[in-house]
Write a protein that holds these residues in place. Structure first.
Motif, short mmCIF file in Angstrom:
data_model
loop_
_atom_site.label_atom_id
_atom_site.label_comp_id
_atom_site.label_asym_id
_atom_site.label_seq_id
_atom_site.Cartn_x
_atom_site.Cartn_y
_atom_site.Cartn_z
N GLY A 1 0.73 -1.04 0.05
CA GLY A 1 0.08 0.09 -0.05
C GLY A 1 1.00 1.35 -0.01
O GLY A 1 1.90 1.16 0.09
N SER A 2 0.28 2.45 0.04
CA SER A 2 0.95 3.52 -0.11
C SER A 2 1.76 3.77 1.27
O SER A 2 2.82 4.66 1.02
CB SER A 2 0.08 4.76 -0.41
N GLY A 3 1.37 3.51 2.26
CA GLY A 3 2.17 3.40 3.49
C GLY A 3 2.99 2.41 4.04
O GLY A 3 3.50 2.29 5.05
N THR A 4 3.42 1.48 3.28
CA THR A 4 4.10 0.24 3.42
C THR A 4 5.59 0.78 3.80
O THR A 4 6.09 1.63 3.06
CB THR A 4 4.35 -0.97 2.32
N ILE A 5 5.99 0.15 4.98
CA ILE A 5 7.54 0.28 5.21
C ILE A 5 8.38 -0.23 4.51
O ILE A 5 8.48 -1.48 4.50
CB ILE A 5 7.87 0.16 6.73
N ILE A 6 9.31 0.27 3.51
CA ILE A 6 10.09 -0.36 2.62
C ILE A 6 12.01 -0.02 2.93
O ILE A 6 12.66 -0.26 2.34
CB ILE A 6 9.84 0.01 1.26
N SER A 7 11.90 0.76 4.17
CA SER A 7 13.23 0.93 4.59
C SER A 7 13.44 -0.08 5.84
O SER A 7 12.91 0.20 6.70
CB SER A 7 13.51 2.48 5.14
N LYS A 8 14.42 -0.82 5.81
CA LYS A 8 14.77 -1.52 7.01
C LYS A 8 15.33 -0.58 8.29
O LYS A 8 14.91 -1.27 9.42
CB LYS A 8 16.17 -2.72 6.66
N ASP A 9 15.92 0.43 8.06
CA ASP A 9 16.06 1.14 9.36
C ASP A 9 14.70 1.69 9.91
O ASP A 9 14.47 1.47 11.00
CB ASP A 9 16.78 2.45 8.85
N LYS A 10 13.84 1.99 8.95
CA LYS A 10 12.52 2.67 9.56
C LYS A 10 11.74 1.40 10.33
O LYS A 10 10.96 1.57 11.26
CB LYS A 10 11.51 3.19 8.59
N PHE B 1 0.81 0.23 15.37
CA PHE B 1 -0.29 0.81 14.72
C PHE B 1 0.16 1.15 12.88
O PHE B 1 1.58 1.51 12.88
CB PHE B 1 -0.61 2.40 15.22
N SER B 2 -0.77 0.93 11.97
CA SER B 2 -0.52 1.20 10.61
C SER B 2 -1.30 1.97 10.10
O SER B 2 -2.72 1.70 10.07
CB SER B 2 -0.28 -0.19 9.84
N ARG B 3 -0.82 2.52 9.01
CA ARG B 3 -1.91 3.37 7.84
C ARG B 3 -1.62 2.83 6.47
O ARG B 3 -0.31 2.97 6.05
CB ARG B 3 -1.79 4.86 8.32
N SER B 4 -2.60 2.39 5.72
CA SER B 4 -2.30 2.27 4.41
C SER B 4 -1.19 1.33 4.02
O SER B 4 -0.45 1.47 3.03
CB SER B 4 -2.11 3.60 3.57
N GLU B 5 -0.88 0.38 4.90
CA GLU B 5 0.28 -0.54 4.48
C GLU B 5 -0.10 -1.44 3.64
O GLU B 5 0.79 -2.14 2.82
CB GLU B 5 1.06 -1.14 5.78
N LEU B 6 -1.19 -2.30 3.94
CA LEU B 6 -1.65 -3.35 3.14
C LEU B 6 -2.73 -3.07 2.18
O LEU B 6 -2.94 -3.60 1.01
CB LEU B 6 -2.30 -4.65 4.09
N LEU C 1 -11.64 1.87 8.17
CA LEU C 1 -10.96 2.94 7.48
C LEU C 1 -10.42 4.00 8.18
O LEU C 1 -10.54 4.20 9.58
CB LEU C 1 -12.50 3.63 6.70
N GLU C 2 -9.20 4.55 7.31
CA GLU C 2 -8.23 5.52 8.29
C GLU C 2 -9.07 6.54 8.98
O GLU C 2 -8.77 6.97 10.21
CB GLU C 2 -7.45 6.15 7.10
#
Length: 253
Positions: free
Chosen positions: A164-173, A188-193, A220-221
């Motif tokens: 999704g638009s909020g998926t974490i793609i940095s290993k540091d983050k 807590f996650s937003r727009s990850e999946l 919903l968010e």
């Protein structure tokens, strides 16, 4: 690995096609699996005869009712599901959002129970849905509390891909997020999946203080505004702790 029976493995390859296809004919299965058509024909005949597959009058195959029987037995025998259900029902009645129970399945998480919301516009999830361990609050909760060596091995080997638009793609983050989850006991996650959705999750531990599942609410968010979060966090963390206690978990002093 080398002791695997080739026919059994190929049969599973064919059955796995039905995870993403509701119906397939012989030619489609041969093409998708890369297995010779003669071998597909032989295996499909056996799988149909045993009840694993059903063939309609047009020659299309679908999963047989035997899988429903097996699936129901697996669900019934998951003790954590029975233990968690009353707490999940209480949580849903208190907050009015969809409630999920999620387990680890290898390098993924899998939804094994869901209580839906009454909202007219809702997030669509289903039992059996999977997600990578790095994406979404439930997955990340499980990943955060995995044994450190096992978690680090996973983080070193996995490729973080956007879902999704909020998926974490940095290993540091991702590491920072996992550390925060361990400190606060929630994620807590937003727009990850799925875009415009949110998920709030807390860990469930067993008598040995091992992570065994994650409890979450999702929707919903817009339903997870800043003013609502403290109450939602408190209720989800408390519900997860109640399930943990029922599993014999005792917090160390």
């Amino acid at each position: 690995m080398q002791n695997k029976n080739k026919t059994v493995v190929r049969s599973m390859d064919l059955l796995n096609l039905f995870l993403t296809h509701s119906k397939l004919n012989m030619n489609e299965m041969a093409q998708l699996s890369g297995i010779p058509k003669t071998s597909v024909h032989r295996m499909m005949g056996s799988l149909e005869e045993m009840g694993f597959l059903h063939k309609d009058k047009n020659g299309h195959y679908s999963l047989g009712l035997l899988f429903l029987q097996f699936g129901n037995l697996v669900a019934e025998r998951l003790d954590i599901r029975h233990i968690a259900l009353p707490v999940m029902e209480r949580l849903r009645s208190e907050i009015g959002e969809a409630v999920h129970l999620v387990l680890r399945d290898g390098n993924e998480s899998i939804y094994i129970e869901k209580l839906d919301t009454d909202h007219p516009v809702r997030l669509f999830t289903k039992i059996g849905k999977k997600a990578p361990l790095y994406a979404g609050a439930s997955s990340r909760t499980i990943l955060a509390f995995m044994p450190e060596e096992e978690r680090e091995t996973y983080l070193e080997e996995i490729e973080l891909l956007p879902i999704g638009s909020g998926t974490i793609i940095s290993k540091d983050k991702l590491r920072q997020s996992l550390e925060l989850t361990r400190e606060t006991r929630y994620s807590f996650s937003r727009s990850e999946l799925e875009n415009y959705t949110a998920e709030l999750s807390a860990p469930i531990f067993n008598h040995a203080c091992d992570i065994v599942a994650a409890l979450s609410i999702a929707g919903l968010e817009v339903q997870f505004g800043e003013g609502q979060m403290p109450v939602l966090i408190d209720k989800v963390v408390k519900a997860a702790h109640d399930i943990s206690r029922k599993l014999g978990y005792q917090e160390s002093t």
